[in-house]
Design a protein around this motif. Structure first.
Motif, short mmCIF file in Angstrom:
data_model
loop_
_atom_site.label_atom_id
_atom_site.label_comp_id
_atom_site.label_asym_id
_atom_site.label_seq_id
_atom_site.Cartn_x
_atom_site.Cartn_y
_atom_site.Cartn_z
N GLU A 96 0.84 -1.20 0.00
CA GLU A 96 0.00 0.00 0.00
C GLU A 96 0.87 1.25 0.00
O GLU A 96 1.97 1.26 0.53
N LEU A 97 0.34 2.26 -0.60
CA LEU A 97 1.11 3.49 -0.71
C LEU A 97 0.86 4.36 0.49
O LEU A 97 -0.22 4.32 1.09
N SER A 98 1.85 5.10 0.84
CA SER A 98 1.65 6.04 1.93
C SER A 98 0.64 7.08 1.49
O SER A 98 0.38 7.24 0.30
N ALA A 99 0.06 7.77 2.45
CA ALA A 99 -0.97 8.77 2.15
C ALA A 99 -0.42 9.80 1.18
O ALA A 99 -1.10 10.27 0.29
N GLU A 100 0.85 10.10 1.39
CA GLU A 100 1.43 11.15 0.57
C GLU A 100 1.50 10.73 -0.89
O GLU A 100 1.11 11.47 -1.80
N LEU A 101 1.99 9.50 -1.11
CA LEU A 101 2.08 9.03 -2.49
C LEU A 101 0.70 8.98 -3.13
O LEU A 101 0.54 9.24 -4.31
N ARG A 102 -0.31 8.63 -2.29
CA ARG A 102 -1.67 8.59 -2.83
C ARG A 102 -2.09 9.97 -3.32
O ARG A 102 -2.73 10.10 -4.35
N GLY A 103 -1.68 10.99 -2.58
CA GLY A 103 -1.98 12.36 -3.01
C GLY A 103 -1.38 12.67 -4.37
O GLY A 103 -2.04 13.21 -5.26
N PHE A 104 -0.11 12.28 -4.53
CA PHE A 104 0.54 12.53 -5.82
C PHE A 104 -0.15 11.74 -6.93
O PHE A 104 -0.32 12.22 -8.05
N ARG A 105 -0.54 10.50 -6.57
CA ARG A 105 -1.14 9.66 -7.60
C ARG A 105 -2.48 10.24 -8.04
O ARG A 105 -2.82 10.23 -9.21
N GLU A 106 -3.23 10.78 -7.06
CA GLU A 106 -4.54 11.34 -7.42
C GLU A 106 -4.40 12.50 -8.41
O GLU A 106 -5.14 12.58 -9.39
N ALA A 136 1.33 20.51 -15.74
CA ALA A 136 1.86 20.19 -14.41
C ALA A 136 1.05 20.92 -13.35
O ALA A 136 1.47 21.93 -12.81
N PRO A 137 -0.14 20.38 -13.07
CA PRO A 137 -0.99 21.06 -12.07
C PRO A 137 -0.55 20.74 -10.64
O PRO A 137 0.07 19.69 -10.39
N VAL A 138 -0.85 21.65 -9.74
CA VAL A 138 -0.65 21.40 -8.31
C VAL A 138 -2.04 21.37 -7.68
O VAL A 138 -2.83 22.29 -7.87
N HIS A 139 -2.34 20.26 -6.98
CA HIS A 139 -3.68 20.10 -6.43
C HIS A 139 -3.55 19.68 -4.98
O HIS A 139 -2.88 18.69 -4.68
N LYS A 140 -4.13 20.43 -4.10
CA LYS A 140 -4.04 20.18 -2.66
C LYS A 140 -2.58 20.06 -2.22
O LYS A 140 -2.25 19.23 -1.37
N GLY A 141 -1.72 20.81 -2.87
CA GLY A 141 -0.31 20.78 -2.47
C GLY A 141 0.51 19.69 -3.12
O GLY A 141 1.72 19.64 -2.94
N TYR A 142 -0.14 18.81 -3.88
CA TYR A 142 0.61 17.77 -4.57
C TYR A 142 0.81 18.15 -6.03
O TYR A 142 -0.11 18.67 -6.67
N THR A 143 2.00 17.85 -6.54
CA THR A 143 2.32 18.24 -7.92
C THR A 143 2.26 17.02 -8.83
O THR A 143 2.66 15.93 -8.43
#
Lengths: 283, 593
Positions: A8-18, A100-107
């Motif tokens: 499973e991916l860490s929450a952070e990686l999930r943010g990037f993936r989204e 290259a959008p930034v969404h909720k702080g994730y790039t």
């Protein structure tokens, strides 16, 4: 972020993936709307509006669109030529959407290649990119230096008969680091690049300079170091006689000892990967 | 109209006579009458036998029809002659022949010289609409288009336009001569008629044989009325509605001494569906280049029969008019300049044979060539230094793909190191590939070209090192200097046969030759380091092989002898002529490795 738990991916990686998924959805949505006569500027605006409607407020860089021989950066001399022009799309023309959008702080930083109607050369380029995706991952896992990997990608391109077109990017980079970005009320950008992201890149560059690494993955001496843990937006770009194709997606590099976990693509469910799988299934 | 079976000078031809407007036309047919009909119209001073070579090549695929124009060959002449050769009457003849040989289907017209002039009339008048499927024109403009061409240049005489007018005016000298009364007839029936076959052979390089036929003198005398009946009238009042109602293929011989290429500058206005071809040859192409004509006519007719618009059937690359359908063989086509050259020819619509000692990369080049526009492409694995392998290749290519039109001897290897460090084995290796490879290529494929006798072109990749001495590259430079001189000598030898030879001297080009160069007199590790360093330097210079490929195509089109490509190669070439001592000084410098 530098360690990923298997399975499973860490929450952070999930943010990037989204956000990466969102960006690819945008690319597919815009690509589906492209028709003869649409200009690059219009295509870039369509991407921007689509992402704005879905909550994107900041950018690593603003969306780009290249049509026809501009996909292979023919006669590009100055960086301003990357910006969208009034070139109109014609049947059979290849195109590339890059955003290259930034969404909720994730790039996210993605590149999507397609063509309007039939173009066998473009299909071939896209199919041949698969070998580059495999080569990059394999060699990063082997912890070769970034410069060596760059040269190996170059050699593979030459063998395939293509020209290296990521060489045209600023600093000739095949990849660059991306990171989280602080959400601010205002998100200004200069020359198409978000100031927040530039700030992150600059601070990486300064720290890296001290420790002997660089957030830019280039053919030059400053990239003569093994892959640095973090998120790398990798963008091999092939050119062949006025037709260009690329993909761009995030490669996760960790400090894990397990080779499988030491580097992996953030997401394998992307349009170009699905396309290769379909082609293999058809063959 | 009467039909009788007799024989003419053309092998296996069925002959019949068609009566129309007071004359009897001699019509010959070849091939299967159920196939599409290709109708060949001859020029002046000729008879249908001018088409023999082309007709025989077309006969396997098409129903080929030829006829003697009124007053020529075995057709009868109108009485009186004056007024009997107007384009209206010639159109009547064409319709009569077309109705006799292909009553239900439109025919594919092909015209040369005055045959083309007539055919332009046929294809631009209303009453033939639906009777012509396509038209291939060579060396004969429409008189109406010509009239407008002159008028346009007279009304706004800019220096360029005046130049074009004077140029064509000078080329038309024979037209003025033919307008004088009686004298042309006397000349043709007297000394000119006697000398004509020799003149054709010497000036036009028409091969000797059963052409021109024995009817030449009367053909030429009668044919003078073609000019007298039409030229002045049409020049004074060119028709304004002379638009082609069928697709047109225009074949322009670049060495035509009677017609300027500029005549066709704005032809697209008159013939919207136009395909252009150009061929390095003189006026009598049906005699001197039958293979190429037959191939282009076949292509054009077939795509037309298949319902493909003419414009979509041709390649879009640079010089597609010149190389479309030609067979091009490139050695060392697996990488670098060779590969880029193969692609450039492929984009121009040529059929490509990519030869390399590495099978995989040769196959890859062939595959990509097909993608960018080559109708056919093959990869062949051969080491150019291997005499027997090259002989086998030459046999195979001739048998399976045809005679090579353009040969590019490009394969080469690098060798660096001082003379005293270079071993005999090193020497042998570099000479075997760089020089013997070229010799084998020229010897085997050049011979095939010369034997065919229909022209061709050989390109040898030499190097700027051929005239720039250097203490770092003695063996390589020697091999390339030999290639340069070989090319110059061969050029002199083959010039008489219409085969051009060019030597290309690229200079520093970013290819993988640097990564495979052998450095004599150093150990493996040092060699590796130097290869890397040179590759990096060449990478910094970053002159792309694609530009060299463009230079190669240009060299073939213009038949250039020696072509230095990069700026440094060009300046070194210049200096070698005017300040050779400067080059000798440069030769002493230590390369920055």
């Amino acid at each position: 972020m530098t360690s990923a738990v298997a399975g499973e991916l860490s929450a952070e990686l999930r943010g990037f993936r989204e956000v990466q998924t969102l960006a690819y959805e945008c690319a597919e949505a815009v690509a589906a709307q492209l028709k003869p006569g649409v200009t690059e500027r219009e295509a870039a605006r369509m991407q921007r509006e689509w992402l704005r409607e879905r909550g994107v407020r900041d950018w690593f860089h603003l969306p780009f669109a290249w049509f026809g021989d501009r996909t292979a950066f023919v006669n590009f001399r100055i960086p301003l030529q990357f910006f969208p022009t009034n070139r109109r799309l014609e049947p059979g023309m290849p195109f590339i959407l890059d955003m290259a959008p930034v969404h909720k702080g994730y790039t996210a930083d993605i590149g999507y290649s397609g063509c309007l109607g039939l173009n066998p050369v473009h299909d071939k380029l896209l199919a041949d990119l698969e070998a580059h995706r495999e080569l990059l991952l394999r060699e990063v896992r082997e912890r070769r230096t970034l410069r060596e990997i760059y040269e190996d990608v170059d050699r593979l391109m030459v063998r395939q008969g293509y020209a290296n077109r990521h060489r045209a990017y600023p600093f000739g980079v095949i990849a660059h680091k991306v990171d989280r970005v602080k959400e601010r009320r205002r998100s200004p950008h200069v020359f198409g690049f978000g100031t927040q992201s530039l700030k992150g890149l600059a601070s990486d560059a300064i720290h890296g300079h001290r420790d002997g690494w660089s957030p830019l993955w280039s053919p030059y001496k400053f990239s003569d170091h093994p892959p640095r843990p973090g998120l790398w937006a990798v963008e091999p770009h092939l050119g062949f006689r006025g037709t260009g194709a690329k993909f761009e997606e995030i490669l996760v590099v960790t400090d894990s000892k397990d080779p499988e976990q030491s580097a992996f693509w953030l997401d394998d469910d992307l349009p170009h990967v699905r396309r290769w799988a379909e082609e293999r299934a058809a063959a | 109209m009467s039909t009788e079976a007799t024989t003419t000078g053309i092998k296996n031809a069925r002959e019949r006579r068609v009566r129309t407007g007071g004359v009897e036309l001699c019509v010959a047919e070849l091939g299967d009458a159920t196939q599409p009909t290709v109708l060949l119209v001859h020029g002046y001073p000729d008879s249908k036998e001018v088409w023999t070579e082309v007709a025989e090549r077309l006969a396997d695929r098409f129903h080929v029809v030829l006829y003697d124009v009124r007053g020529h060959g075995r057709s009868t002449a109108p009485q009186p002659l004056r007024g009997g050769f107007t384009l209206e009457k010639l159109t009547d003849d064409f319709l009569a022949v077309a109705d006799a040989v292909s009553p239900d289907k439109p025919v594919h017209l092909v015209g040369h010289d005055w045959g083309s002039v007539q055919a332009w009339e046929f294809v631009t008048v209303k009453r033939t609409e639906g009777r012509i499927a396509s038209f291939t024109s060579m060396s004969g403009p429409s008189l109406d288009h010509f009239g407008h061409w002159i008028k346009k240049r007279m009304t706004r005489p800019t220096p360029r336009k005046v130049g074009q007018l004077l140029g064509q005016g000078a080329k038309s000298w024979y037209v003025y001569m033919l307008h004088t009364p009686v004298l042309p007839e006397l000349a043709w029936r007297g000394p000119l008629g006697k000398q004509w076959p020799k003149i054709l052979q010497r000036m036009e390089k028409v091969p000797a044989g059963d052409y021109p036929t024995s009817s030449l003198r009367s053909d030429a005398a009668h044919g003078a009325w073609l000019y007298r009946d039409n030229v002045r009238a049409r020049m004074r009042r060119p028709r304004t509605d002379a638009y082609a109602h069928a697709p047109v293929q225009l074949i322009t011989p670049s060495g035509d001494i009677f017609l300027s290429e500029r005549l066709y500058d704005e032809l697209e206005l008159w013939a919207p569906d136009l395909v252009r071809r150009s061929i390095p040859a003189k006026h009598w192409v049906p005699r001197t280049r039958p293979d190429q004509l037959a191939a282009w006519i076949t292509d054009f007719v077939t795509t037309n029969e298949d319902g493909i618009p003419a414009k979509d059937s041709v390649a879009t690359g640079k010089h597609a008019d010149r190389f479309g359908g030609q067979l091009v063989l490139v050695t060392g086509a697996g990488s670098g300049i060779g590969r880029a050259t193969a692609f450039a020819f492929a984009e121009a619509g040529a059929r490509v044979v990519a030869v390399d000692r590495d099978a995989e990369s040769a196959a890859r080049t062939a595959e990509m060539s097909r993608l960018v526009g080559a109708p056919e492409a093959w990869g062949e694995t051969v080491d150019v230094s291997d005499e027997q392998a090259m002989e086998k290749l030459a046999e195979k290519v001739a048998e399976e793909y045809g005679i090579v039109d353009v040969l590019v001897n490009n394969a080469g290897i690098g060798l660096s190191g001082s003379f005293l460090d270079t071993s005999p084995e090193d020497w042998k290796k570099v000479l075997d590939v760089n020089l013997w490879g070229v010799i084998h290529g020229c010897r085997l494929f050049g011979k095939q070209m010369a034997e065919r006798g229909q022209g061709g072109h050989i390109v040898n990749t030499a190097s700027a090192a051929a005239y720039q001495p250097s203490k770092a590259l003695p063996a390589y430079s020697t091999s390339k200097a030999a290639v340069l001189m070989l090319s110059e000598c061969l050029r002199a030898e083959l010039a008489g046969q219409g085969i051009g030879v060019s030597a290309i001297c690229p200079g520093f080009v970013n290819t993988n030759i640097t990564a495979t160069t052998h450095f004599a007199g150093v150990d493996a590790e040092e060699e590796k380091r130097r290869q890397k360093k040179t590759s990096r330097l060449y990478g910094l210079r970053n002159y792309p092989p694609e530009k060299v490929a463009d230079a190669i195509l240009r060299a073939v089109v213009r038949n250039q002898a020696v072509v230095p490509v990069t700026p440094e190669a060009r300046s070194a070439h210049l200096i070698s002529r005017f300040m050779p001592r400067a080059l000798r000084a440069i030769a002493r410098l230590e390369p920055p490795l």
